[in-house]
Scaffold this motif. Structure first.
Motif, PDB file in Angstrom:
ATOM      1  N   PRO A  18      47.964  13.507  22.861  1.00 47.85           N
ATOM      2  CA  PRO A  18      47.061  13.216  21.748  1.00 47.85           C
ATOM      3  C   PRO A  18      47.324  14.126  20.545  1.00 47.85           C
ATOM      4  O   PRO A  18      47.415  15.340  20.683  1.00 47.85           O
ATOM      5  N   SER A  19      47.459  13.529  19.372  1.00 50.21           N
ATOM      6  CA  SER A  19      47.577  14.283  18.131  1.00 50.21           C
ATOM      7  C   SER A  19      46.305  14.184  17.310  1.00 50.21           C
ATOM      8  O   SER A  19      46.061  15.015  16.431  1.00 50.21           O
ATOM      9  N   LEU A  20      45.505  13.177  17.582  1.00 48.36           N
ATOM     10  CA  LEU A  20      44.248  12.969  16.869  1.00 48.36           C
ATOM     11  C   LEU A  20      43.247  12.343  17.827  1.00 48.36           C
ATOM     12  O   LEU A  20      43.561  11.375  18.511  1.00 48.36           O
ATOM     13  N   VAL A  21      42.055  12.926  17.883  1.00 45.01           N
ATOM     14  CA  VAL A  21      40.978  12.372  18.703  1.00 45.01           C
ATOM     15  C   VAL A  21      39.734  12.272  17.831  1.00 45.01           C
ATOM     16  O   VAL A  21      39.267  13.265  17.283  1.00 45.01           O
ATOM     17  N   CYS A  22      39.194  11.060  17.690  1.00 44.90           N
ATOM     18  CA  CYS A  22      37.949  10.844  16.959  1.00 44.90           C
ATOM     19  C   CYS A  22      36.863  10.471  17.955  1.00 44.90           C
ATOM     20  O   CYS A  22      37.082   9.626  18.834  1.00 44.90           O
ATOM     21  N   ARG A  23      35.694  11.082  17.821  1.00 46.11           N
ATOM     22  CA  ARG A  23      34.554  10.784  18.696  1.00 46.11           C
ATOM     23  C   ARG A  23      33.403  10.288  17.833  1.00 46.11           C
ATOM     24  O   ARG A  23      32.888  11.026  17.004  1.00 46.11           O
ATOM     25  N   TRP A  24      33.006   9.036  18.058  1.00 45.54           N
ATOM     26  CA  TRP A  24      31.989   8.403  17.232  1.00 45.54           C
ATOM     27  C   TRP A  24      30.805   7.967  18.084  1.00 45.54           C
ATOM     28  O   TRP A  24      30.972   7.275  19.099  1.00 45.54           O
ATOM     29  N   ARG A  25      29.626   8.347  17.687  1.00 48.32           N
ATOM     30  CA  ARG A  25      28.401   8.011  18.428  1.00 48.32           C
ATOM     31  C   ARG A  25      28.107   6.524  18.323  1.00 48.32           C
ATOM     32  O   ARG A  25      28.188   5.936  17.243  1.00 48.32           O
ATOM     33  N   ILE A  26      27.744   5.918  19.442  1.00 48.74           N
ATOM     34  CA  ILE A  26      27.353   4.512  19.463  1.00 48.74           C
ATOM     35  C   ILE A  26      25.874   4.411  19.838  1.00 48.74           C
ATOM     36  O   ILE A  26      25.285   5.348  20.386  1.00 48.74           O
ATOM     37  N   ALA A  27      25.274   3.279  19.525  1.00 52.46           N
ATOM     38  CA  ALA A  27      23.857   3.056  19.820  1.00 52.46           C
ATOM     39  C   ALA A  27      23.654   1.585  20.120  1.00 52.46           C
ATOM     40  O   ALA A  27      24.094   0.717  19.352  1.00 52.46           O
ATOM     41  N   GLY A  28      23.014   1.297  21.240  1.00 48.02           N
ATOM     42  CA  GLY A  28      22.796  -0.094  21.608  1.00 48.02           C
ATOM     43  C   GLY A  28      24.081  -0.871  21.762  1.00 48.02           C
ATOM     44  O   GLY A  28      24.127  -2.076  21.488  1.00 48.02           O
ATOM     45  N   GLY A  29      25.134  -0.195  22.194  1.00 48.86           N
ATOM     46  CA  GLY A  29      26.414  -0.871  22.381  1.00 48.86           C
ATOM     47  C   GLY A  29      27.108  -1.234  21.081  1.00 48.86           C
ATOM     48  O   GLY A  29      28.017  -2.068  21.069  1.00 48.86           O
ATOM     49  N   THR A  30      26.697  -0.613  19.975  1.00 45.00           N
ATOM     50  CA  THR A  30      27.314  -0.873  18.676  1.00 45.00           C
ATOM     51  C   THR A  30      27.730   0.446  18.027  1.00 45.00           C
ATOM     52  O   THR A  30      27.294   1.519  18.448  1.00 45.00           O
ATOM     53  N   LEU A  31      28.542   0.357  16.983  1.00 43.90           N
ATOM     54  CA  LEU A  31      28.960   1.529  16.205  1.00 43.90           C
ATOM     55  C   LEU A  31      28.292   1.435  14.843  1.00 43.90           C
ATOM     56  O   LEU A  31      28.819   0.824  13.920  1.00 43.90           O
ATOM     57  N   PRO A  32      27.093   2.044  14.681  1.00 41.29           N
ATOM     58  CA  PRO A  32      26.314   1.846  13.454  1.00 41.29           C
ATOM     59  C   PRO A  32      27.039   2.245  12.170  1.00 41.29           C
ATOM     60  O   PRO A  32      26.825   1.620  11.133  1.00 41.29           O
ATOM     61  N   LEU A  33      27.858   3.283  12.224  1.00 38.40           N
ATOM     62  CA  LEU A  33      28.532   3.766  11.009  1.00 38.40           C
ATOM     63  C   LEU A  33      29.998   3.334  10.972  1.00 38.40           C
ATOM     64  O   LEU A  33      30.848   4.040  10.433  1.00 38.40           O
TER      65      LEU A  33
END
Length: 225
Positions: A18-33
């Motif tokens: 891995p050279s880049l890892v992004c972690r994005w919070r999800i809610a209700g099975g969706t990606l709000p942002l």
């Protein structure tokens, strides 16, 4: 970069280091942002090169597929995008783990680690934010792109009529023990907008509450489908 990024469960696909890892919070099975995260992804770098438009397009197309396969197990988890040194990408969903500490000092240290990551990746996934004297300050170098959640913090502040400015060195000052007045927040792609427990305040609570409202709306929308 390889001809096409691949998903980690595709036949014959092997993800490299891995050279880049992004972690994005999800809610209700969706990606709000999602749109904010995609714009920030386009400003990131892998091995010194800007993330390609092809990879960003692939990420957009595969978010829904990735969430659909894991939303039942982790509907409020974290979506991870991993890009290897060849530019190949994979997505996976895992459980959300809250911040181990909400103390200002701990948040400042996380922000410093994130700033060091940004020296190679181009975007800091976590940034320390301060509300002081009626203005919102965030610790980011001049010209450095904002993370997805940080753009939300900036836009919320502007809708509240609060001026926004950069204040490079804010996290370092906190860690060094310098007197730092104001309310503090961590703007994190993984954790959202989080108040520092020992330096919370009215406006910080309002910003953090707006983020929680956004997550709650995403959960209600998903449940109503």
């Amino acid at each position: 970069m390889a001809d096409k990024p691949g998903l980690q469960d595709m036949e014959g696909f092997t993800l490299g280091s891995p050279s880049l890892v992004c972690r994005w919070r999800i809610a209700g099975g969706t990606l709000p942002l999602m749109n904010r995260h995609m714009r920030a992804l386009g400003a990131r770098r892998v091995n010194g090169h800007r993330v390609s438009t092809e990879l960003v397009a692939w990420a957009k197309q595969n978010v829904e597929w990735s969430l659909a396969g894991s939303a039942e197990e982790h509907p409020d988890g974290v979506l991870m995008l991993i890009v290897d040194e060849r530019g190949q990408a994979a997505m996976t969903v895992g459980p959300y783990e809250p911040l181990p500490s909400l103390a200002l000092g701990a948040m400042a240290r996380r922000a410093l680690d994130s700033a060091r990551e940004a020296q190679t990746s181009g975007v800091a996934p976590e940034t320390l934010v301060c509300v002081r004297d009626g203005a919102l300050l965030y610790d980011l170098e001049s010209g450095q792109p904002e993370s997805g959640v940080l753009t939300l913090v900036s836009d919320l502040a502007k809708t509240f009529g609060i001026p926004v400015t950069r204040a490079e060195g804010l996290a370092a000052a906190v860690v060094s023990g310098e007197p730092c007045e104001g309310e503090f927040l961590l703007a994190s792609d993984e954790h959202g907008i989080v108040e520092a427990a020992d330096r919370a305040g009215g406006l910080a609570a309002r910003l953090a509450g707006s983020y929680q409202t956004l997550l709650a709306k995403a959960r209600r929308t998903h449940a109503a489908r």
